[in-house]
Design a protein around this motif. Structure first.
Motif, mmCIF file in Angstrom:
data_model
loop_
_atom_site.group_PDB
_atom_site.id
_atom_site.type_symbol
_atom_site.label_atom_id
_atom_site.label_comp_id
_atom_site.label_asym_id
_atom_site.label_seq_id
_atom_site.Cartn_x
_atom_site.Cartn_y
_atom_site.Cartn_z
ATOM 1 N N ASN A 74 -12.721 -60.561 -54.810
ATOM 2 C CA ASN A 74 -13.008 -59.327 -56.149
ATOM 3 C C ASN A 74 -11.365 -58.300 -56.414
ATOM 4 N N TYR A 75 -10.492 -59.582 -56.631
ATOM 5 C CA TYR A 75 -9.567 -59.639 -57.149
ATOM 6 C C TYR A 75 -9.382 -59.373 -58.302
ATOM 7 N N ASN A 76 -8.717 -58.170 -59.397
ATOM 8 C CA ASN A 76 -8.048 -58.112 -60.500
ATOM 9 C C ASN A 76 -7.414 -58.349 -60.632
ATOM 10 N N GLY A 77 -6.935 -59.531 -62.160
ATOM 11 C CA GLY A 77 -6.389 -59.113 -62.879
ATOM 12 C C GLY A 77 -6.102 -58.490 -64.144
ATOM 13 N N GLU A 78 -4.785 -57.563 -64.606
ATOM 14 C CA GLU A 78 -4.640 -56.470 -65.425
ATOM 15 C C GLU A 78 -2.977 -57.390 -66.734
ATOM 16 N N LEU A 79 -3.873 -56.449 -67.275
ATOM 17 C CA LEU A 79 -2.773 -56.945 -68.875
ATOM 18 C C LEU A 79 -3.145 -55.712 -69.514
ATOM 19 N N ARG A 80 -1.584 -55.611 -70.412
ATOM 20 C CA ARG A 80 -1.551 -54.426 -71.149
ATOM 21 C C ARG A 80 -0.256 -54.438 -71.954
ATOM 22 N N VAL A 81 0.314 -54.157 -73.013
ATOM 23 C CA VAL A 81 1.460 -54.431 -73.793
ATOM 24 C C VAL A 81 2.559 -52.880 -73.626
ATOM 25 N N SER A 82 3.753 -53.038 -73.776
ATOM 26 C CA SER A 82 4.780 -52.161 -73.897
ATOM 27 C C SER A 82 5.362 -52.069 -74.719
ATOM 28 N N ALA A 131 7.101 -54.981 -78.951
ATOM 29 C CA ALA A 131 6.177 -55.465 -78.370
ATOM 30 C C ALA A 131 6.148 -56.481 -77.291
ATOM 31 N N THR A 132 5.609 -55.936 -76.045
ATOM 32 C CA THR A 132 5.551 -57.344 -74.666
ATOM 33 C C THR A 132 4.540 -57.004 -74.243
ATOM 34 N N VAL A 133 4.149 -58.159 -74.088
ATOM 35 C CA VAL A 133 2.192 -57.904 -73.493
ATOM 36 C C VAL A 133 3.546 -58.053 -72.343
ATOM 37 N N GLN A 134 1.857 -57.490 -70.858
ATOM 38 C CA GLN A 134 2.117 -57.766 -69.734
ATOM 39 C C GLN A 134 1.464 -57.674 -68.593
ATOM 40 N N PHE A 135 1.278 -58.584 -67.123
ATOM 41 C CA PHE A 135 0.360 -58.958 -66.480
ATOM 42 C C PHE A 135 0.488 -58.956 -65.468
#
Length: 166
Positions: A74-82, A131-135
């Motif tokens: 049960n581990y998460n991946g995470e994504l956002r945009v900077s 804009a940069t997609v980060q994860f």
């Protein structure tokens, strides 16, 4: 019954808060990347930018970013945009994708939506906003996060909107 409403008085209003320009792109997600890094790292620098007057705001949306998270715990991946104008930075909401606790490796694909607002650097002149997609992965030894697709049919759209300030 309600009285009829006219929009005639809603034009040429003083001050700011108006959308000055919209730049729309559909070329996001046409590259691939993966990570086990537990700090946010670059997945893709989006190819379309917007040039705006300094001091204005930039509203950004990304719709349908495709990414996946794999692992057996049960581990998460995470994504956002900077968003950045070279001086100021803002990030969109981050989306978390969790693996189920299973005895086999499960790949879960996600198409997520993100929104963010950047207040650009003050002064005169213009700035270019990128804009940069980060994860990132929650646990470097237990999950692996994948981003993007080289198939242009699965590209995601992202508009930038310049908004004047009051």
């Amino acid at each position: 019954t309600l009285p009829s409403i006219s929009g005639a008085n809603l034009t040429n209003l003083p001050g700011g808060g108006k959308v000055l320009q919209v730049v729309q792109a559909t070329n996001g997600g046409n590259s691939t990347a993966n990570t086990t890094n537990t700090s946010f790292t670059t997945a893709e620098v989006l190819g379309t930018t917007i040039s705006v007057a300094k001091g204005n705001k930039v509203l950004f949306f990304a719709n349908g970013i495709q990414w996946s998270n794999t692992g057996t715990n049960n581990y998460n991946g995470e994504l956002r945009v900077s968003l950045s104008d070279g001086s100021n930075t803002a990030t969109t909401n981050a989306t978390i994708l969790q693996n189920q606790n299973a005895g086999f490796n499960i790949i879960r694909m996600y198409g997520t939506n993100h929104a963010g607002l950047l207040t650009t650097a003050s002064g005169s002149g213009t700035v270019t906003v990128t804009a940069t997609v980060q994860f990132k992965a929650e646990n470097s030894s237990a999950n692996h996060v994948y981003y993007g697709d080289t198939n242009t049919f699965t590209s995601f759209a992202y508009p930038f909107m310049e908004i004047s300030v009051w």
